[in-house]
Design a protein around this motif. Sequence first.
Motif, short mmCIF file in Angstrom:
data_model
loop_
_atom_site.label_atom_id
_atom_site.label_comp_id
_atom_site.label_asym_id
_atom_site.label_seq_id
_atom_site.Cartn_x
_atom_site.Cartn_y
_atom_site.Cartn_z
N TRP A 20 0.85 -1.18 0.00
CA TRP A 20 0.00 0.00 0.00
C TRP A 20 0.89 1.23 0.00
N TRP A 21 0.44 2.25 -0.72
CA TRP A 21 1.24 3.46 -0.88
C TRP A 21 1.16 4.31 0.37
N SER A 35 -6.44 0.14 2.41
CA SER A 35 -6.04 -1.16 1.88
C SER A 35 -5.59 -2.10 3.00
N GLN A 36 -4.72 -1.60 3.86
CA GLN A 36 -4.23 -2.42 4.97
C GLN A 36 -5.37 -2.77 5.93
N VAL A 37 -6.24 -1.81 6.19
CA VAL A 37 -7.35 -2.03 7.13
C VAL A 37 -8.31 -3.10 6.62
N ILE A 38 -8.72 -3.00 5.37
CA ILE A 38 -9.70 -3.95 4.83
C ILE A 38 -9.12 -5.35 4.68
N VAL A 39 -7.89 -5.45 4.20
CA VAL A 39 -7.29 -6.77 4.03
C VAL A 39 -7.10 -7.44 5.40
N ALA A 40 -6.66 -6.69 6.39
CA ALA A 40 -6.49 -7.25 7.73
C ALA A 40 -7.81 -7.78 8.29
N ARG A 41 -8.90 -7.03 8.09
CA ARG A 41 -10.21 -7.47 8.60
C ARG A 41 -10.72 -8.68 7.82
N THR A 42 -10.47 -8.71 6.53
CA THR A 42 -10.91 -9.85 5.72
C THR A 42 -10.15 -11.11 6.12
N LEU A 43 -8.87 -10.99 6.35
CA LEU A 43 -8.09 -12.13 6.83
C LEU A 43 -8.59 -12.59 8.20
N PRO A 123 -12.36 -2.80 -2.90
CA PRO A 123 -12.60 -3.41 -1.59
C PRO A 123 -12.97 -2.41 -0.48
N GLY A 124 -12.81 -1.13 -0.73
CA GLY A 124 -13.29 -0.14 0.22
C GLY A 124 -14.79 -0.25 0.44
#
Length: 267
Positions: A20-21, A35-43, A123-124
Amino acid sequence: MPNALLHRWITHAERRAMFWWQPKDGRINMGDQLSQVIVARTLGLRDLELIDKPSNGQRLFAIGSVLHFARTGDTVWGSGINGKIAAGAHQFGMLDVRAVRGPRTRQTLLDRGIPVPEVYGDPGLLMPLFFPPELLGGGTPREVVVVPHFNEPPEKYREFAGQLVAPDCPPVTFMRRLLGAGLVVSSSLHGLILAEAYGIPAVYLDWGNGEDRFKYDDYYRGTGRSEWHAGGSVAECIALGGNGEFDLGAVQRGLLEAFPYDLWTQA
């Protein structure tokens, strides 16, 4: 391990797992941190963490117009092409694509010989599934909220100071400030995306923020809206109103079904 050192180690490990930039000056840009927030929650839905990903040099690209940073072998889940970046700046060969922001990004990758499924969406749009509005608070009721692009000078928005929600804060803070708006006028793409994710009508303020319309058109088309409008001023945006509804649930389901959990569970 001291807290500061531990934090740097975790951040380094997370960035090996996904890209993520982040601005060089260390400021927060909501759309990129999202990006980091959504991927972490999805994982977290599978009891996984970003740092659990095997370190094989291949990264996940999720939110943002950041594919010009991708390398051969990286995985794409929702990212898009940045229309102001020259085609020659994209140095990757083959990519592992699970979803893209919209059909314009898909066509660009297909033209490079990369297989891309017809799974669209930023994904947002998953944000309200992980952070429901009732848990964020009701927000401040306002008829109109104006969201500038991250790179625009604050003085450009001086006359809208009482209506302004800047994207230089974490995503949850941003949404707490946005909730309660009757209409969002935004030159920030993720100002539009998060507003619509929470059911707030939104319209693109196209008054010269230096961005290419490619990513906005890509997003709208990815949600099934080939016809959309933008305003050249805040007043024009207010007169136009939002860009209509779309099947948010279908986009959310498609993205969740396409998430590359296998990258974290493979031996």
